[in-house]
Design a protein around this motif. Structure first.
Motif: not given
Length: 206
Positions: A18-22
């Protein structure tokens, strides 16, 4: 995306997470030159994806919307390890409120060294298989810039057919209806894929 915010898909060539802030910050070439914000400074990618450059704050806002919006079922980052080898992203949208069985799919291999190696093909197949088996999708659509020949060819190779051309948006629309033989073919192509729980930084090389 809340449905699968903790899901990782492990393929032969790519790992989808998934697309995370990291995945947003640009840390510079010595650490990770290919994070999302750095990629989208490229004029070539802006043209191929019909995108506008965003500020870092706007990227974080977009990332948060992916985590919270139920209509965006997944944005995943294909790569071998998250920190050292992010390659691009693959997205699946539910765009037709009147037909929840339709998914719009797109893929971007942003890192030049990762292109032409089958990463995009496997990422799209994995996302389509997930859409069919987990979300009940039976139709897929891809909207691609007219000049993006590699992406058009990729989807045609996966049996998508061109159904429309927009001179206004300078894009072509390709569609695929998932018949039973197509479903079986898709499942065969992705029979190696393993689904695992996701934790930030948990993607492993293979």
């Amino acid at each position: 995306m809340l449905l699968n915010q903790n899901t990782l898909l492990l393929g032969k060539k790519v790992v989808l997470v998934p697309y995370t802030s990291e995945h947003v910050p640009s840390l510079g070439p010595s650490l990770c030159p290919c994070r999302y914000h750095e990629w989208m400074k490229s004029e070539e990618l802006q043209q191929l994806t019909a995108s506008e450059p965003l500020s870092l704050e706007q990227e974080y806002t977009m990332q948060r919307s992916w985590r919270e919006d139920a209509d965006k079922k997944w944005q995943a980052q294909p790569g071998v390890t998250e920190e050292s080898c992010m390659a691009g992203d693959v997205n699946l949208f539910l765009t037709d409120p009147g037909d929840p069985a339709v998914g719009e799919i797109e893929v971007m291999i942003a890192e030049p060294s990762c292109r032409g190696r089958g990463f995009g093909t496997e990422a799209v197949l994995m996302m389509m298989s997930y859409g069919v088996t987990k979300l009940g999708l039976t139709k897929f659509e891809a909207k691609i810039g007219q000049g993006n020949e590699p992406s058009i060819h990729l989807f045609q190779k996966l049996h998508f057919e061109q159904v429309a051309v927009s001179s206004v948006f300078q894009e072509v629309t390709l569609r695929l209806a998932v018949s039973e033989p197509m479903r079986q073919w898709l499942l065969e192509q992705t029979s190696h894929v393993a689904e695992k729980p996701y934790r930030a930084g948990s993607a492993e090389p293979h």
